[in-house]
Design a protein around this motif. Structure first.
Motif, PDB file in Angstrom:
ATOM      1  N   ILE A   1     -17.403 -25.362 -12.133  1.00 47.29           N
ATOM      2  CA  ILE A   1     -17.791 -25.506 -13.525  1.00 47.29           C
ATOM      3  C   ILE A   1     -18.339 -26.914 -13.760  1.00 47.29           C
ATOM      4  O   ILE A   1     -17.782 -27.893 -13.262  1.00 47.29           O
ATOM      5  CB  ILE A   1     -16.617 -25.179 -14.489  1.00 47.29           C
ATOM      6  CG1 ILE A   1     -17.069 -25.151 -15.937  1.00 47.29           C
ATOM      7  CG2 ILE A   1     -15.454 -26.136 -14.309  1.00 47.29           C
ATOM      8  CD1 ILE A   1     -16.092 -24.438 -16.862  1.00 47.29           C
ATOM      9  N   GLU A   2     -19.454 -26.984 -14.446  1.00 48.19           N
ATOM     10  CA  GLU A   2     -20.105 -28.270 -14.720  1.00 48.19           C
ATOM     11  C   GLU A   2     -20.357 -28.428 -16.208  1.00 48.19           C
ATOM     12  O   GLU A   2     -20.792 -27.486 -16.870  1.00 48.19           O
ATOM     13  CB  GLU A   2     -21.485 -28.313 -14.053  1.00 48.19           C
ATOM     14  CG  GLU A   2     -21.455 -28.486 -12.564  1.00 48.19           C
ATOM     15  CD  GLU A   2     -22.866 -28.660 -11.998  1.00 48.19           C
ATOM     16  OE1 GLU A   2     -22.974 -28.833 -10.775  1.00 48.19           O
ATOM     17  OE2 GLU A   2     -23.850 -28.605 -12.781  1.00 48.19           O
TER      18      GLU A   2
ATOM     19  N   SER B   1     -17.740 -32.330 -13.269  1.00 51.00           N
ATOM     20  CA  SER B   1     -17.553 -31.026 -12.640  1.00 51.00           C
ATOM     21  C   SER B   1     -16.201 -30.841 -11.997  1.00 51.00           C
ATOM     22  O   SER B   1     -15.515 -31.792 -11.627  1.00 51.00           O
ATOM     23  CB  SER B   1     -18.665 -30.752 -11.624  1.00 51.00           C
ATOM     24  OG  SER B   1     -18.667 -31.766 -10.662  1.00 51.00           O
ATOM     25  N   GLY B   2     -15.811 -29.575 -11.936  1.00 47.87           N
ATOM     26  CA  GLY B   2     -14.611 -29.158 -11.218  1.00 47.87           C
ATOM     27  C   GLY B   2     -15.046 -28.182 -10.150  1.00 47.87           C
ATOM     28  O   GLY B   2     -15.871 -27.308 -10.414  1.00 47.87           O
ATOM     29  N   ASN B   3     -14.525 -28.347  -8.927  1.00 44.13           N
ATOM     30  CA  ASN B   3     -14.892 -27.472  -7.821  1.00 44.13           C
ATOM     31  C   ASN B   3     -13.664 -26.747  -7.323  1.00 44.13           C
ATOM     32  O   ASN B   3     -12.771 -27.364  -6.741  1.00 44.13           O
ATOM     33  CB  ASN B   3     -15.500 -28.293  -6.674  1.00 44.13           C
ATOM     34  CG  ASN B   3     -16.867 -28.825  -7.053  1.00 44.13           C
ATOM     35  OD1 ASN B   3     -17.836 -28.088  -7.051  1.00 44.13           O
ATOM     36  ND2 ASN B   3     -16.935 -30.101  -7.438  1.00 44.13           N
ATOM     37  N   GLY B   4     -13.601 -25.450  -7.576  1.00 46.68           N
ATOM     38  CA  GLY B   4     -12.463 -24.661  -7.121  1.00 46.68           C
ATOM     39  C   GLY B   4     -12.768 -23.994  -5.799  1.00 46.68           C
ATOM     40  O   GLY B   4     -13.822 -24.216  -5.206  1.00 46.68           O
ATOM     41  N   ASP B   5     -11.850 -23.163  -5.344  1.00 46.85           N
ATOM     42  CA  ASP B   5     -12.039 -22.492  -4.064  1.00 46.85           C
ATOM     43  C   ASP B   5     -13.230 -21.549  -4.121  1.00 46.85           C
ATOM     44  O   ASP B   5     -14.003 -21.451  -3.182  1.00 46.85           O
ATOM     45  CB  ASP B   5     -10.771 -21.721  -3.688  1.00 46.85           C
ATOM     46  CG  ASP B   5      -9.628 -22.665  -3.355  1.00 46.85           C
ATOM     47  OD1 ASP B   5      -9.919 -23.810  -2.938  1.00 46.85           O
ATOM     48  OD2 ASP B   5      -8.471 -22.275  -3.517  1.00 46.85           O
TER      49      ASP B   5
ATOM     50  N   ASN C   1     -12.660 -28.861 -19.048  1.00 45.44           N
ATOM     51  CA  ASN C   1     -13.344 -27.729 -18.417  1.00 45.44           C
ATOM     52  C   ASN C   1     -13.062 -27.699 -16.920  1.00 45.44           C
ATOM     53  O   ASN C   1     -12.823 -26.630 -16.342  1.00 45.44           O
ATOM     54  CB  ASN C   1     -14.861 -27.824 -18.645  1.00 45.44           C
ATOM     55  CG  ASN C   1     -15.258 -27.386 -20.051  1.00 45.44           C
ATOM     56  OD1 ASN C   1     -14.523 -26.668 -20.716  1.00 45.44           O
ATOM     57  ND2 ASN C   1     -16.425 -27.824 -20.496  1.00 45.44           N
ATOM     58  N   ALA C   2     -13.082 -28.867 -16.282  1.00 45.43           N
ATOM     59  CA  ALA C   2     -12.858 -28.936 -14.837  1.00 45.43           C
ATOM     60  C   ALA C   2     -11.490 -28.386 -14.456  1.00 45.43           C
ATOM     61  O   ALA C   2     -11.289 -27.838 -13.366  1.00 45.43           O
ATOM     62  CB  ALA C   2     -13.008 -30.376 -14.352  1.00 45.43           C
TER      63      ALA C   2
ATOM     64  N   HIS D   1     -23.408 -21.753 -21.262  1.00 48.12           N
ATOM     65  CA  HIS D   1     -23.288 -21.811 -22.728  1.00 48.12           C
ATOM     66  C   HIS D   1     -23.089 -23.264 -23.115  1.00 48.12           C
ATOM     67  O   HIS D   1     -22.640 -24.058 -22.291  1.00 48.12           O
ATOM     68  CB  HIS D   1     -22.133 -20.950 -23.241  1.00 48.12           C
ATOM     69  CG  HIS D   1     -20.786 -21.378 -22.756  1.00 48.12           C
ATOM     70  ND1 HIS D   1     -20.100 -22.452 -23.285  1.00 48.12           N
ATOM     71  CD2 HIS D   1     -19.987 -20.893 -21.773  1.00 48.12           C
ATOM     72  CE1 HIS D   1     -18.949 -22.593 -22.660  1.00 48.12           C
ATOM     73  NE2 HIS D   1     -18.858 -21.670 -21.724  1.00 48.12           N
ATOM     74  N   THR D   2     -23.382 -23.586 -24.352  1.00 47.45           N
ATOM     75  CA  THR D   2     -23.286 -24.978 -24.833  1.00 47.45           C
ATOM     76  C   THR D   2     -23.799 -25.903 -23.720  1.00 47.45           C
ATOM     77  O   THR D   2     -24.900 -25.700 -23.241  1.00 47.45           O
ATOM     78  CB  THR D   2     -21.836 -25.299 -25.276  1.00 47.45           C
ATOM     79  OG1 THR D   2     -20.963 -25.140 -24.159  1.00 47.45           O
ATOM     80  CG2 THR D   2     -21.389 -24.372 -26.408  1.00 47.45           C
ATOM     81  N   ASN D   3     -23.028 -26.914 -23.335  1.00 50.16           N
ATOM     82  CA  ASN D   3     -23.480 -27.774 -22.239  1.00 50.16           C
ATOM     83  C   ASN D   3     -22.721 -27.493 -20.945  1.00 50.16           C
ATOM     84  O   ASN D   3     -22.568 -28.360 -20.092  1.00 50.16           O
ATOM     85  CB  ASN D   3     -23.385 -29.264 -22.626  1.00 50.16           C
ATOM     86  CG  ASN D   3     -21.959 -29.661 -22.961  1.00 50.16           C
ATOM     87  OD1 ASN D   3     -21.087 -28.808 -23.137  1.00 50.16           O
ATOM     88  ND2 ASN D   3     -21.718 -30.948 -23.066  1.00 50.16           N
ATOM     89  N   VAL D   4     -22.245 -26.263 -20.821  1.00 44.47           N
ATOM     90  CA  VAL D   4     -21.399 -25.884 -19.681  1.00 44.47           C
ATOM     91  C   VAL D   4     -22.139 -24.895 -18.777  1.00 44.47           C
ATOM     92  O   VAL D   4     -22.843 -24.012 -19.257  1.00 44.47           O
ATOM     93  CB  VAL D   4     -20.083 -25.249 -20.185  1.00 44.47           C
ATOM     94  CG1 VAL D   4     -19.236 -24.745 -19.028  1.00 44.47           C
ATOM     95  CG2 VAL D   4     -19.297 -26.250 -21.021  1.00 44.47           C
ATOM     96  N   GLU D   5     -21.948 -25.064 -17.469  1.00 45.05           N
ATOM     97  CA  GLU D   5     -22.535 -24.169 -16.490  1.00 45.05           C
ATOM     98  C   GLU D   5     -21.478 -23.823 -15.459  1.00 45.05           C
ATOM     99  O   GLU D   5     -20.869 -24.727 -14.882  1.00 45.05           O
ATOM    100  CB  GLU D   5     -23.694 -24.914 -15.793  1.00 45.05           C
ATOM    101  CG  GLU D   5     -24.839 -24.012 -15.415  1.00 45.05           C
ATOM    102  CD  GLU D   5     -25.942 -24.802 -14.731  1.00 45.05           C
ATOM    103  OE1 GLU D   5     -26.437 -25.772 -15.365  1.00 45.05           O
ATOM    104  OE2 GLU D   5     -26.265 -24.477 -13.576  1.00 45.05           O
TER     105      GLU D   5
END
Lengths: 257, 257, 257
Positions: C173-174, C165-169, C143-144, A100-104
């Motif tokens: 989310i990017e 981006s955030g990378n969880g276990d 977001n991250a 959504h929006t600029n988020v993936e």
């Protein structure tokens, strides 16, 4: 296997399911979306369907995927109103991608077999049936919270009134809903029934927090309510321009005599 | 024995009484309403009267009844502004029935004998007397809170100024109220006096929470303030179109020398 | 030795410095104001200058004084917007007097020698450099936070995109910032670097609360951002009609391989 839905529609689905469980099995595809769950104590149940008409696109396939509701809620937080949210199933990783929006987001799914089976809402014949504004109904129920952990609904055929009351150790509070508040009402017989306020409007009990089945409804929703003497209360409402259908069921608390 | 009063009037009564006690004796009837209380530590006192003119109806009798203020506050929560609230005394059950909007409450009373006697506000002659906007006065007092637990009022006859100050270990803050802020001011002699901020603007002390005597006043209230060197400070204001009269008294904190 | 500055300018100085330290050395005088500090863990750094043009009056001298930022924040709380705040140095008591509206404060200074030396912002040559709306950038970073304690910035020369981006276990989310979000962007080479979210947007870690370097920026601020592969990220913005200049530096968190 991709569907596109407005953020506000998905938000309502999440908010209503969060009132009973943390994780649920979403069935998404050509038929729209279906999700149902019962709370761990078997007291509250929610069944929810969104018809394909509420989707911008539904694709051909159908996929069942277990999702953590709170995380899903976080991930769509940046989208609102009519913002389109794209959900795609990635079978090889059993994950769902959310755009959504600029988020993936790549969100891991939960094996549906690891989630409790979806309940069947029993088909009950109720002696009391009425339509009420959700905000007015919730206010009545919250009044009872001032003195008690339970709310009693008492339908009187002769008065065509529903009395919503809370009975505390010393004090008692009643809210009377009459013909003005109940535009449609069929009372076949007098009926009195009592329900847990924690389940209806939230609270915490033995360390578990309940969000309250009535909390996600916007105040101007038309709510159809049905119950019988010491039987479950069943509530229905629609959202997403009538394409979304929700049924909520709550077991009665049997009165001590 | 029934009276009818606007919700906002009853609300102000409750909010002001809650600054000193949890339970109070309400004297309600043909004479309107009278209630007075002193806090458990004998430091703050509130005396409050509402003349019959503020009531839609006052009835013939008069009843004294002890009430828990927080519960009463909860029970009128659904009424606001000019909504009429009906209070009826039920002598046989020593309870009060409260009706407003579509809500009806039966609230148990507390035996007045079980509540501490109402105080008499002493008749004191003060050397300093002024009128000030309640919001401006409260802001001055709250400034002192940044550095201290106490606020000092210092009236200087020559400057026609009231200096409101807080003295901390390292820092000092002063707010100066001059003729612009004090439209009416009679300073017979210089006077300095110190009071507890917890009582004036709230706070918590040894586990007890104070709501602050000045907190329930709307910012645009005209507040009449009187004090003398190291004597109690006495404040008056009116509400309910002038039919409601409040006197607040706070003992000084004697300065260590 | 007295200067006069608008409340909103001083407020921004305090808010930004509070993201790294509790106390800082203010250098105030004919040259305006300069203050710089590094956080106790040497991870985040802020350097801040306000030119004389932002002051109503700057006087002749210059004084360095250590100040507790939270207390200074409290003391100017009653002033807002363009309200003039007068700061005067009292050398004999090593204190500062603060005057605004009808409030006067005597605030004890802290010996500059007792405060950690101001850092020098290193002069680094970065391979990635872009301008972005502060609100858009902060949203990407937040977001991250939904899945991780760290955020990764990845600049791709070919795509002219910055992927935050955030990378969880289990989840990832990017947020993609492309030419629309980055009106000016110079990407000399691909670069990936990771930073602590607690420092960028706040949080608590081992009992210490961080306010987040990006938090004091109003959403519509133009933020210039520079970084290189696994090197510090440097951010600049202006305030006070361009007379205020802020540089923020944050060390990278080296990725475990």
């Amino acid at each position: 296997m991709t569907v596109i839905v407005r953020a506000e529609v998905l938000q309502q689905v999440i908010d209503q399911m969060l009132t009973v469980v943390d994780e649920a099995i979403f069935r998404i595809g050509y038929d729209g979306l279906a999700v149902a769950a019962v709370d761990p104590a078997n007291v509250g149940m929610v069944e929810l369907e969104v018809e394909p008409g509420a989707f911008e696109s539904v694709g051909d396939g159908m996929f069942p995927i277990g999702l953590n509701l709170q995380r899903l809620d976080d991930y769509i937080d940046g989208a609102s109103g009519a913002d389109p949210v794209t959900l795609s199933y990635q079978p090889e990783t059993r994950s769902i991608s959310i755009e959504h929006t600029n988020v993936e987001v790549e969100m891991a799914g939960i094996d549906p077999d690891a989630i409790r089976d979806e309940p069947d809402i029993p088909d009950l014949d109720h002696s009391v049936d009425f339509t009420v504004n959700a905000g007015v109904f919730r206010d009545s129920v919250e009044n009872a919270e001032l003195v008690s952990d339970h709310v009693e609904f008492e339908a009187a055929v002769d008065d065509k009134e529903l009395v919503v009351s809370g009975n505390g150790d010393t004090d008692k509070i009643e809210t009377v809903l009459g013909p003005d508040e109940l535009p449609e009402a069929n009372f076949d017989s007098d009926a009195t029934s009592m329900y847990s306020l924690a389940y209806l409007v939230g609270g915490s009990k033995k360390g578990t927090k309940y969000k309250g089945l009535l909390k996600p409804l916007s105040a101007d929703t038309d709510l159809q309510v049905e119950f019988s003497e010491e039987h479950p209360i069943q509530m229905h409402y629609e959202f997403a321009d009538g394409f979304g259908h929700v049924t909520v069921l709550l077991a009665p608390r049997i009165q001590k005599r």
